[in-house]
Design an enzyme around this catalytic site. Structure first.
Site, PDB file in Angstrom:
ATOM      1  N   ILE A  63     -85.124 -39.102 -76.187  1.00 58.77           N
ATOM      2  CA  ILE A  63     -84.108 -38.499 -77.010  1.00 58.77           C
ATOM      3  C   ILE A  63     -82.871 -39.169 -77.473  1.00 58.77           C
ATOM      4  O   ILE A  63     -81.964 -39.910 -77.340  1.00 58.77           O
ATOM      5  CB  ILE A  63     -83.758 -37.164 -76.000  1.00 58.77           C
ATOM      6  CG1 ILE A  63     -82.285 -36.874 -77.055  1.00 58.77           C
ATOM      7  CG2 ILE A  63     -83.006 -37.685 -74.642  1.00 58.77           C
ATOM      8  CD1 ILE A  63     -81.883 -34.863 -76.367  1.00 58.77           C
ATOM      9  N   SER A  64     -82.902 -39.190 -78.813  1.00 58.56           N
ATOM     10  CA  SER A  64     -81.582 -40.331 -79.240  1.00 58.56           C
ATOM     11  C   SER A  64     -80.632 -39.969 -79.023  1.00 58.56           C
ATOM     12  O   SER A  64     -79.869 -38.821 -78.463  1.00 58.56           O
ATOM     13  CB  SER A  64     -81.790 -40.519 -80.594  1.00 58.56           C
ATOM     14  OG  SER A  64     -83.377 -40.957 -81.053  1.00 58.56           O
TER      15      SER A  64
END
Length: 214
Positions: A63-64
């Protein structure tokens, strides 16, 4: 899944950090306040969910960073009701940010495990994006043209099929580069044969994979 006053307080602190880093689009910041990021992470990471860091979400994907999600979303210059193609559903967090902003989202994920998991979380929010399991390089020609395309993984080149699925006047934001580092590109389609390209600095994403899906 619980969203406590403590979580909401941590979100407000994160939003303050995003402002300090130059995110000024209030619609993006409002979406970040509305969507609990800790819902998309394993419980062990709950306390760190609002730090500006990336986390593993399974299948070798992440997840960025919140800043990266906010930055990509901001430079797309979204207008409510636009049709958005997202390449890389991942955890579903970016998908929910787009839905919260009133976009019509079409999202493709090539990892079956993540496709299934993200659908469950997105359903929790009662958002109704169209989610697909497949190859992001192919886009979704059936639903084209799109107002905007957002690629959430690092591509070695700009896929021509995706550019073709943009409507004239539309934009695509895509990180382009090698495995270690990419430059954020914004492609604006001027006509069926011409587009403008802008570069917004270096970022780091997991690679955009092609060919077989599993």
């Amino acid at each position: 899944m619980q969203d406590t006053y403590k979580h909401k307080g941590m979100r407000k602190q994160l939003i303050d950090q995003l402002r300090q880093k130059g995110i000024t689009d209030e619609r993006v910041l409002t979406a970040f306040e509305a969507i609990p990021r800790h819902f998309f992470l394993d419980l062990v990471f709950e306390q760190q969910a609002y730090s500006n860091v990336a986390f593993q979400i399974g299948a070798g994907q992440t997840i960025s960073h919140p800043y990266t999600v906010a930055f990509q979303t901001s430079i797309l210059e979204l207008k409510r009701g636009e049709k958005i193609l997202e390449i890389g559903t991942g955890s579903g967090f970016q998908t929910c940010i787009l839905c919260s902003m009133g976009m019509k989202v079409f999202s493709i994920e090539r990892q079956k495990e993540l496709h299934i998991k993200a659908k469950g979380i997105i359903d929790h929010f009662r958002f109704t994006p169209k989610l697909f399991f497949g190859d992001g390089y192919e886009g979704k020609e059936t639903y084209a043209p799109f107002d905007k395309i957002l690629v959430t993984c690092g591509a070695p080149f700009i896929p021509e099929k995706l550019v073709k699925q943009l409507k004239v006047g539309g934009m695509m934001v895509i990180p382009v580069g090698d495995l270690d580092s990419q430059e954020m590109h914004r492609i604006t389609k001027i006509s069926d044969t011409e587009y403008k390209e802008e570069v917004f600095g270096n970022f780091s994403f997991v690679p955009m994979l092609e060919k077989t899906v599993r």
